[in-house]
Design a protein around this motif. Sequence first.
Motif, PDB file in Angstrom:
ATOM      1  N   MET A 190      43.701  37.283  41.401  1.00  0.00           N
ATOM      2  CA  MET A 190      42.484  37.723  42.067  1.00  0.00           C
ATOM      3  C   MET A 190      41.263  36.965  41.554  1.00  0.00           C
ATOM      4  O   MET A 190      40.283  36.790  42.274  1.00  0.00           O
ATOM      5  N   LEU A 191      41.322  36.506  40.299  1.00  0.00           N
ATOM      6  CA  LEU A 191      40.184  35.764  39.758  1.00  0.00           C
ATOM      7  C   LEU A 191      39.923  34.513  40.589  1.00  0.00           C
ATOM      8  O   LEU A 191      38.767  34.189  40.897  1.00  0.00           O
ATOM      9  N   ARG A 192      40.968  33.802  40.943  1.00  0.00           N
ATOM     10  CA  ARG A 192      40.805  32.583  41.736  1.00  0.00           C
ATOM     11  C   ARG A 192      40.112  32.892  43.068  1.00  0.00           C
ATOM     12  O   ARG A 192      39.247  32.142  43.522  1.00  0.00           O
ATOM     13  N   SER A 193      40.458  34.026  43.668  1.00  0.00           N
ATOM     14  CA  SER A 193      39.832  34.400  44.945  1.00  0.00           C
ATOM     15  C   SER A 193      38.343  34.656  44.761  1.00  0.00           C
ATOM     16  O   SER A 193      37.521  34.233  45.584  1.00  0.00           O
ATOM     17  N   HIS A 194      37.973  35.334  43.667  1.00  0.00           N
ATOM     18  CA  HIS A 194      36.555  35.613  43.421  1.00  0.00           C
ATOM     19  C   HIS A 194      35.788  34.332  43.117  1.00  0.00           C
ATOM     20  O   HIS A 194      34.636  34.166  43.553  1.00  0.00           O
ATOM     21  N   VAL A 195      36.402  33.430  42.352  1.00  0.00           N
ATOM     22  CA  VAL A 195      35.734  32.156  42.057  1.00  0.00           C
ATOM     23  C   VAL A 195      35.556  31.353  43.343  1.00  0.00           C
ATOM     24  O   VAL A 195      34.516  30.708  43.546  1.00  0.00           O
ATOM     25  N   TYR A 196      36.554  31.395  44.221  1.00  0.00           N
ATOM     26  CA  TYR A 196      36.433  30.699  45.503  1.00  0.00           C
ATOM     27  C   TYR A 196      35.244  31.241  46.299  1.00  0.00           C
ATOM     28  O   TYR A 196      34.450  30.466  46.867  1.00  0.00           O
ATOM     29  N   GLU A 197      35.110  32.574  46.346  1.00  0.00           N
ATOM     30  CA  GLU A 197      33.985  33.171  47.067  1.00  0.00           C
ATOM     31  C   GLU A 197      32.658  32.802  46.409  1.00  0.00           C
ATOM     32  O   GLU A 197      31.657  32.550  47.093  1.00  0.00           O
TER      33      GLU A 197
END
Length: 236
Positions: A190-197
């Motif tokens: 989920m961290l990768r998704s938040h960094v992408y956003e």
Amino acid sequence: MRLLVIEDNRNLVANLFDYFEARGHVLDVAPDGVTGLHLASTQRYDALILDWMLPRMEGPEILRRLREEHHSQVPVIMLTARDELPDKIAGFRAGADDYLTKPFALPELEVRLEALLARANGRQQRRVLEVHDLRLDLSTLEATRAGQVLHLYPACRKLLEVLMRASPAAVPREALEFALWGDEPPDGDMLRSHVYELRRSVDAPFAEKLIHTLPRVGYRLCAPASTPVADATDRG
């Protein structure tokens, strides 16, 4: 703000986390006095929220040792049910900067903490983090880049604050996950998704990229001139 909460009441701690994390602050918790003293004397915090009655070491003793043995000047607000005048006097004499009795209103605690930080910094002004043309106002929670307002979800705003506070140093993935979810990170990346956003708001509309991936390490946010040659920026 990065806050250390030294408190053994789990319900109160949960309320503090819900309120302050939603407003972009980063919190650590110590459930007893010995752990609290260790964290307060070895880690950097903007302020401490300190209970009086604690297992293993009481609040006034933590304060005394912080001030006298560790020479710490970190702002401390005592948050306690002990509301008698002698208790308040004892708390201030032990080294407290402010004293708030339970029950209390969370917005009042936040305002008191902001006032403590302003006095500690020697100025009455908004707290603003700045890296290159990126600004994050910790009082209003408004983020801008090159004067353009960035619309961030709370999780992205929290990541941005952690990265800006550490800039130009790298922040390990584990530290970012802890800032978002504590000791219980969700399944999946989920961290990768938040960094992408976060990148979509902070970097995508601009020519110069500020958020960089350090493979097998974590992420860093830095001005373009500080970007290392070996840095690798990806989509997450």
